[in-house]
Scaffold this motif. Structure first.
Motif, PDB file in Angstrom:
ATOM      1  N   ALA A 440      71.577 102.017  26.792  1.00 32.01           N
ATOM      2  CA  ALA A 440      71.206 101.722  25.406  1.00 32.01           C
ATOM      3  C   ALA A 440      69.702 101.520  25.218  1.00 32.01           C
ATOM      4  N   PRO A 441      69.015 100.749  26.073  1.00 29.08           N
ATOM      5  CA  PRO A 441      67.552 100.635  25.875  1.00 29.08           C
ATOM      6  C   PRO A 441      66.831 101.978  25.970  1.00 29.08           C
ATOM      7  N   LEU A 442      67.341 102.881  26.820  1.00 25.22           N
ATOM      8  CA  LEU A 442      66.740 104.205  26.927  1.00 25.22           C
ATOM      9  C   LEU A 442      67.005 105.033  25.673  1.00 25.22           C
ATOM     10  N   LEU A 443      68.143 104.802  25.035  1.00 30.67           N
ATOM     11  CA  LEU A 443      68.422 105.488  23.770  1.00 30.67           C
ATOM     12  C   LEU A 443      67.438 105.043  22.698  1.00 30.67           C
ATOM     13  N   VAL A 444      67.123 103.751  22.707  1.00 29.79           N
ATOM     14  CA  VAL A 444      66.144 103.244  21.741  1.00 29.79           C
ATOM     15  C   VAL A 444      64.776 103.888  21.983  1.00 29.79           C
ATOM     16  N   SER A 445      64.363 103.953  23.248  1.00 21.22           N
ATOM     17  CA  SER A 445      63.066 104.570  23.551  1.00 21.22           C
ATOM     18  C   SER A 445      63.077 106.060  23.235  1.00 21.22           C
ATOM     19  N   THR A 446      64.228 106.725  23.427  1.00 22.42           N
ATOM     20  CA  THR A 446      64.336 108.144  23.074  1.00 22.42           C
ATOM     21  C   THR A 446      64.186 108.347  21.573  1.00 22.42           C
ATOM     22  N   PHE A 447      64.792 107.447  20.793  1.00 24.82           N
ATOM     23  CA  PHE A 447      64.663 107.529  19.335  1.00 24.82           C
ATOM     24  C   PHE A 447      63.203 107.348  18.931  1.00 24.82           C
ATOM     25  N   ALA A 448      62.546 106.330  19.523  1.00 18.21           N
ATOM     26  CA  ALA A 448      61.138 106.076  19.183  1.00 18.21           C
ATOM     27  C   ALA A 448      60.262 107.258  19.580  1.00 18.21           C
ATOM     28  N   PHE A 449      60.557 107.866  20.739  1.00 19.68           N
ATOM     29  CA  PHE A 449      59.772 109.030  21.177  1.00 19.68           C
ATOM     30  C   PHE A 449      59.926 110.192  20.204  1.00 19.68           C
ATOM     31  N   ASN A 450      61.151 110.492  19.824  1.00 21.46           N
ATOM     32  CA  ASN A 450      61.382 111.615  18.910  1.00 21.46           C
ATOM     33  C   ASN A 450      60.905 111.306  17.499  1.00 21.46           C
ATOM     34  N   PHE A 451      60.813 110.030  17.150  1.00 15.24           N
ATOM     35  CA  PHE A 451      60.287 109.663  15.842  1.00 15.24           C
ATOM     36  C   PHE A 451      58.846 110.143  15.701  1.00 15.24           C
ATOM     37  N   ASN A 452      58.145 110.224  16.831  1.00 14.68           N
ATOM     38  CA  ASN A 452      56.749 110.687  16.828  1.00 14.68           C
ATOM     39  C   ASN A 452      56.568 111.922  17.712  1.00 14.68           C
ATOM     40  N   ASN A 453      57.599 112.743  17.808  1.00 11.92           N
ATOM     41  CA  ASN A 453      57.558 113.919  18.689  1.00 11.92           C
ATOM     42  C   ASN A 453      56.806 115.056  18.002  1.00 11.92           C
ATOM     43  N   PHE A 454      55.502 114.964  18.056  1.00  8.21           N
ATOM     44  CA  PHE A 454      54.645 115.929  17.363  1.00  8.21           C
ATOM     45  C   PHE A 454      54.758 117.327  17.955  1.00  8.21           C
ATOM     46  N   ASN A 455      54.809 117.423  19.277  1.00  6.16           N
ATOM     47  CA  ASN A 455      54.814 118.733  19.933  1.00  6.16           C
ATOM     48  C   ASN A 455      56.011 119.586  19.530  1.00  6.16           C
ATOM     49  N   ALA A 456      57.184 118.958  19.434  1.00  8.81           N
ATOM     50  CA  ALA A 456      58.394 119.715  19.103  1.00  8.81           C
ATOM     51  C   ALA A 456      58.271 120.403  17.751  1.00  8.81           C
ATOM     52  N   ILE A 457      57.557 119.786  16.827  1.00  2.82           N
ATOM     53  CA  ILE A 457      57.401 120.362  15.491  1.00  2.82           C
ATOM     54  C   ILE A 457      56.233 121.343  15.455  1.00  2.82           C
ATOM     55  N   GLN A 458      55.099 120.931  15.961  1.00  2.78           N
ATOM     56  CA  GLN A 458      53.888 121.737  15.840  1.00  2.78           C
ATOM     57  C   GLN A 458      53.988 123.039  16.616  1.00  2.78           C
ATOM     58  N   LEU A 459      54.536 123.003  17.811  1.00  2.00           N
ATOM     59  CA  LEU A 459      54.578 124.204  18.642  1.00  2.00           C
ATOM     60  C   LEU A 459      55.730 125.130  18.283  1.00  2.00           C
ATOM     61  N   LEU A 460      56.787 124.606  17.669  1.00  2.00           N
ATOM     62  CA  LEU A 460      57.942 125.436  17.341  1.00  2.00           C
ATOM     63  C   LEU A 460      57.853 126.027  15.937  1.00  2.00           C
ATOM     64  N   THR A 461      57.579 125.206  14.946  1.00  5.05           N
ATOM     65  CA  THR A 461      57.595 125.677  13.555  1.00  5.05           C
ATOM     66  C   THR A 461      56.283 125.435  12.819  1.00  5.05           C
ATOM     67  N   ARG A 462      55.361 124.672  13.429  1.00  2.00           N
ATOM     68  CA  ARG A 462      54.114 124.248  12.767  1.00  2.00           C
ATOM     69  C   ARG A 462      54.404 123.508  11.461  1.00  2.00           C
ATOM     70  N   GLY A 463      55.558 122.871  11.392  1.00  2.00           N
ATOM     71  CA  GLY A 463      55.923 122.102  10.211  1.00  2.00           C
ATOM     72  C   GLY A 463      56.582 122.918   9.123  1.00  2.00           C
TER      73      GLY A 463
END
Length: 527
Positions: A440-463
């Protein structure tokens, strides 16, 4: 016997002492060398906060590691230092920037803005002196910074200076003049005419002040002229007067920043860095159009972060359960194969997947005989982002869940079977709650990471894709990518406003993480 032991331990102890002393000297010498190198540079560029950090860190290193005392602090200091430098100080700087107008046109001091305004108004006259020009640099020919060396062909006097500076006379021993041009200067690299021509756009913008009314500007690759400033600053009245038109510009506030403005309301483009208080936050919460776009981005950010967390966990947990069964053969091979997405660098995976989603030539549409506009339709683009992020993230959850499953005692499962529980009941009522205690604590950190996962958006779709009238937020933009577009957008960088949004984003992320951690406390009662 005791004498022999004393003879053996004596040299060993001395050797250890010498090694310790040498190690201490090397550490302290390295720290002092770094400080000696950085302190003059930080003073030159007036970076007072970093100067304080360097001085205090150096003093702390000498105080802690030059003696045998303060043993606990010796181990605590390195982590504390790097925590402060890479986490606390950037947060403080971001908060500080949020209360300024820092951005394009608002970077330097007021004095620097005045110098830029007056120097850029230089006009050549019939009697303007012409100088033989040599361009030099203390850096690289393509990036600068550049300095101008000027030779008066009538007097052979050599002048020099960098952009915005007042010209200075060069000492005869510091420069070499050949055929009326400076060909060597101590501490500088001379640019060739070809290098000057290649970087002429940047070099031609350089201006050196001569007096309050005149300045020197570049004219061609080999010449510069001393012209008259049409914009003159009067320090007594804090005004700028255009001598060509007679217009006088006074300091007035427009929006959240001060400019030099004439009687008709026309302002000069150049302004300066100012403290604007809560103006950035006020703009954020009163601009309804921007709030609407940020609200849409926030909703999608929650969906993206939560969906990525849930999908990666479900896929990783399912595969971990499957391969944790002793009846499965070749488990090591399958586990190694499933870790491949995790082994490939993320930016490479995202760029490859962006090609897979091409409507006309992409692997997915060609292989499945589809014609889905993956990156051109907002809904399908969101699906593509979630699918790609799941593919990249499930190996991590697979590793975590595999470790957690192997730590659960097999006796519990055996007891559940004896009590009549089937496989599904054992998994959902015993295995999963016990696994969530550690995961569960790792799920929380995963959520926080994806909340600010800039690379996944910028490199795939550029927003994108961007709808009509939406210039800040695209269909797949999350909050952090919107902040990036505000800071580095096409209308000019606005770091102050972007920092204000980042502060709010930091508070939201922290609040959501706190809520999630509080919710996971219920799992602490699971034994």
């Amino acid at each position: 016997m005791s004498s022999a032991l004393t003879n053996v331990s004596g040299p060993t102890e001395r050797t250890s002492t010498i090694r310790s002393l040498l190690g201490r000297v090397l550490v302290l010498g390295a720290a002092l060398s770094v400080a000696i190198y950085l302190v003059p540079l930080l003073i030159q560029f007036q970076m007072w906060m970093w100067l304080a950090v360097v001085v205090l860190a150096t003093l702390a290193i000498f105080a802690l590691y030059s003696t045998k005392r303060f043993v606990p602090a010796k181990y605590v200091f390195p982590g504390t230092f790097f925590l402060a430098v890479f986490l606390i100080i950037p947060i403080v700087l971001t908060v500080q920037t949020a209360f300024t107008n820092f951005g394009d046109g608002f970077r330097g001091t007021k004095e620097e803005a005045i110098t830029a305004i007056t120097n850029n108004s230089v006009q050549q006259t019939a009697d303007s002196p012409i100088y033989n020009l040599t361009v030099a640099t203390t850096g690289s020919p393509d990036e600068g910074p550049y300095s101008l060396f000027l030779v008066n062909p009538e007097t052979n006097e050599v002048l020099y200076g960098a952009d915005g500076e007042t010209v200075r006379k060069a000492k005869p021993g510091d420069v070499t003049v050949t055929d009326g041009f400076v060909t060597a200067a101590e501490g500088y690299s001379i640019l060739t005419p070809q290098e000057v021509n290649s970087n002429y756009e940047a070099i031609s913008a350089l201006t050196l002040s001569v007096s309050e009314n005149s300045a020197i500007k570049v004219q061609g690759v080999r010449n510069a002229f001393e012209g008259t400033k049409t914009m003159v600053y009067d320090e007594a009245t804090d005004t700028i007067t255009d001598t060509a038109t007679g217009n006088t510009y006074t300091v007035q506030k427009i929006g959240k920043s001060e400019y030099f403005v004439d009687a008709n309301g026309n302002r000069l483009a150049q302004s300066w860095l100012q403290n604007v208080g809560l103006a950035n936050f006020k703009e954020l919460f009163t601009n309804t159009s921007l709030l609407k776009q940020l609200g849409g981005a926030f909703t999608w950010t929650l969906v993206f972060a939560g969906g990525s967390m849930l999908l990666t966990f479900l896929v990783g947990y399912f595969l971990a359960l499957t391969l944790n069964d002793d009846r499965v053969r070749g488990k090591k091979f399958y586990r190694s194969f499933l870790l491949l997405p995790y082994a490939v660098p993320g930016f490479i995976s995202l760029l490859i997947w962006s090609n897979f989603y091409n409507r006309d030539f992409g692997l997915i549409n060609n292989a499945l005989h589809l014609s889905i506009n993956w990156l051109g339709d907002p809904t399908w683009a969101k699906v593509a982002v979630l699918l790609t992020n799941t593919w990249m993230g499930f190996p991590y959850m697979f590793i975590v869940c595999t470790g957690a499953l192997q730590s659960i005692s097999g006796d519990l499962k055996e007891a559940a079977r004896i009590d009549g529980a089937n496989g599904w009941q054992t998994t959902t009522r015993i295995t999963t709650p016990l696994l969530l205690v550690s995961v569960a604590p790792l799920l929380v950190s995963t959520f926080a990471f994806n909340f600010n996962n800039f690379n996944a958006i910028q490199l795939l779709t550029r927003g994108g894709p961007f709808g009509e009238g939406e210039y800040i937020r695209g269909g797949t933009d999350i909050l952090i990518s919107v902040v990036y577009r505000i800071a580095f957008g096409g209308s000019g960088a606005d770091y102050g406003f972007a920092s204000a949004v980042s502060v709010i984003l930091f508070v939201i992320t922290g609040a959501l993480a706190a809520i999630q951690f509080r919710a996971t406390r219920a799992l602490e009662d699971v034994n």
